[in-house]
Write a protein that holds these residues in place. Structure first.
Motif, PDB file in Angstrom:
ATOM      1  N   ASN A  50      -2.836  -2.747   2.779  1.00 54.56           N
ATOM      2  CA  ASN A  50      -2.712  -3.552   3.985  1.00 54.56           C
ATOM      3  C   ASN A  50      -1.849  -4.773   3.681  1.00 54.56           C
ATOM      4  OD1 ASN A  50      -3.299  -4.664   6.688  1.00 54.56           O
ATOM      5  ND2 ASN A  50      -5.009  -3.216   6.674  1.00 54.56           N
ATOM      6  N   GLU A  51      -1.815  -5.720   4.610  1.00 53.19           N
ATOM      7  CA  GLU A  51      -0.930  -6.878   4.460  1.00 53.19           C
ATOM      8  C   GLU A  51      -1.388  -7.826   3.370  1.00 53.19           C
ATOM      9  OE1 GLU A  51       0.244  -9.273   7.982  1.00 53.19           O
ATOM     10  OE2 GLU A  51       0.211 -10.941   6.578  1.00 53.19           O
ATOM     11  N   ASP A  54      -0.618 -12.844   4.358  1.00 51.83           N
ATOM     12  CA  ASP A  54      -1.606 -13.792   4.886  1.00 51.83           C
ATOM     13  C   ASP A  54      -3.007 -13.361   4.460  1.00 51.83           C
ATOM     14  OD1 ASP A  54      -3.247 -15.482   6.280  1.00 51.83           O
ATOM     15  OD2 ASP A  54      -2.603 -14.843   8.280  1.00 51.83           O
ATOM     16  N   ALA A  56      -5.694 -14.174   5.455  1.00 49.99           N
ATOM     17  CA  ALA A  56      -6.610 -14.068   6.592  1.00 49.99           C
ATOM     18  C   ALA A  56      -6.780 -12.609   7.029  1.00 49.99           C
ATOM     19  CB  ALA A  56      -6.094 -14.905   7.763  1.00 49.99           C
ATOM     20  N   VAL A  57      -5.782 -11.772   6.778  1.00 50.53           N
ATOM     21  CA  VAL A  57      -5.921 -10.347   7.135  1.00 50.53           C
ATOM     22  C   VAL A  57      -7.073  -9.737   6.343  1.00 50.53           C
ATOM     23  CG1 VAL A  57      -4.825  -8.071   7.033  1.00 50.53           C
ATOM     24  CG2 VAL A  57      -3.524 -10.047   7.867  1.00 50.53           C
ATOM     25  N   SER A  59      -9.577 -11.275   4.965  1.00 49.68           N
ATOM     26  CA  SER A  59     -10.877 -11.849   5.356  1.00 49.68           C
ATOM     27  C   SER A  59     -11.308 -11.311   6.718  1.00 49.68           C
ATOM     28  CB  SER A  59     -10.846 -13.382   5.306  1.00 49.68           C
ATOM     29  OG  SER A  59     -10.049 -13.906   6.335  1.00 49.68           O
ATOM     30  N   ASP A  60     -10.354 -10.995   7.590  1.00 52.23           N
ATOM     31  CA  ASP A  60     -10.716 -10.370   8.877  1.00 52.23           C
ATOM     32  C   ASP A  60     -11.234  -8.941   8.675  1.00 52.23           C
ATOM     33  OD1 ASP A  60     -10.120 -12.590  10.432  1.00 52.23           O
ATOM     34  OD2 ASP A  60      -8.063 -11.963  10.845  1.00 52.23           O
ATOM     35  N   TRP A 109       5.340  -5.623   3.809  1.00 54.56           N
ATOM     36  CA  TRP A 109       4.133  -6.441   3.793  1.00 54.56           C
ATOM     37  C   TRP A 109       2.977  -5.788   3.052  1.00 54.56           C
ATOM     38  CZ3 TRP A 109       5.841 -10.905   5.212  1.00 54.56           C
ATOM     39  CH2 TRP A 109       6.874 -10.976   6.153  1.00 54.56           C
ATOM     40  N   GLN A 110       3.203  -4.586   2.563  1.00 54.85           N
ATOM     41  CA  GLN A 110       2.080  -3.832   1.981  1.00 54.85           C
ATOM     42  C   GLN A 110       1.729  -4.233   0.550  1.00 54.85           C
ATOM     43  OE1 GLN A 110       3.323   0.307   2.534  1.00 54.85           O
ATOM     44  NE2 GLN A 110       1.751   0.527   4.101  1.00 54.85           N
TER      45      GLN A 110
END
Lengths: 132, 132, 132
Positions: A50-51, A54, A56-57, A59-60, A109-110
């Motif tokens: 995944n990204e 950031d 925050a990705v 943590s989301d 972004w990976q």
């Protein structure tokens, strides 16, 4: 023994970027063109791509998985980590990444993330490559 | 025809340990060092790797998936098994396992589970190995 | 550069059948017997294998994922697409399909679906095959 990468986690639930560790193994193995499988031999952790830009990705992802699969939810398994097992199966036990020119072919972004769901622990990841 | 393993399920939703059946195919094929892909050619079942020691882990996975994706939930697909299709995509259609010394390289607690989500049925699983 | 297939999506969330596009690449590559990995280099989309006969199955998958991971849900990631990232990890970044006789070995009802979770966009998918 397969190629093994060590991952030390510091929280109960945590996504750890292991991209560089995997890339190093691709280089050591000298595979130029092929596939790279990154495999988690544990049952309370998984792996995902995944990204990485950031944080925050990640943590989301962690927060949403906790909402969907709470730590305590009337589970039968008595070790107190059923949520970890369930999250492991949702994320999956391996990822497969292309290798070209001796490098993992990831999107802009990976990043590859080890998904710790029952840490902190000393974990390992197997890496296996095939030329093609 | 690919190498095919038959799985007979006895409940609507059930996780069936197919590790030994897959290991047998690895031995028959004589692959010593490589990768083994276990593929489900059905759309209402999936496959996952998780703990095989305590059967409560599998029942917790099944129960949580049922909570998240109930059998009846206003689905448009008229065959009454939309939940099965959705769970299949959440678990995934294949797993990839390393092979070393002619054996599947699984973690201590790991087993490969066929995930029946619309049984009971006679199912099959494809097994394909690559030397590497 | 790996073999690349272009996918143009027309909605924010959409499952696009890419089976034929992948099959074409298998034929171009001339692989008769092996494995085909279809890899998504994006972090807000995934890939899955599911039923292609009734489009209601795809719309049920989309609807359920939206219920479980709503577009707005107090996420920290500020780009407004955390749900897309999370759904991407739930579906996964690649599928692996067997190839026999120069053709993808899919079940009767199976199709390969590109899972757009943050469209519409111009996307790409990598295809890599290994003989075995």
């Amino acid at each position: 023994m397969p190629i093994t990468v060590s991952v030390k986690t510091i929280a109960r639930v945590e996504l750890v970027d292991v991209t560089y560790l995997v890339q190093q193994e691709v280089e050591k193995a000298g595979v130029k063109d092929g596939l790279c499988v990154v495999y988690v031999p544990h049952t309370t952790s998984g792996i995902t791509i995944n990204e990485g830009a950031d944080p925050a990705v990640c943590s989301d992802i962690i927060k949403k998985l906790k909402q969907l699969v709470p730590p305590h939810d009337g589970y039968r398994h008595m070790e107190g980590n059923s949520d970890s097992h369930i999250k492991a199966s949702i994320m999956g036990s391996s990822v497969t990444v292309l290798v070209e020119g001796g490098r993992l072919v990831l999107g802009t972004w990976q990043k590859i993330f080890y998904c710790e769901f029952d840490g902190p622990r000393s974990r390992k990841v197997f890496v296996k490559m095939v030329n093609c």
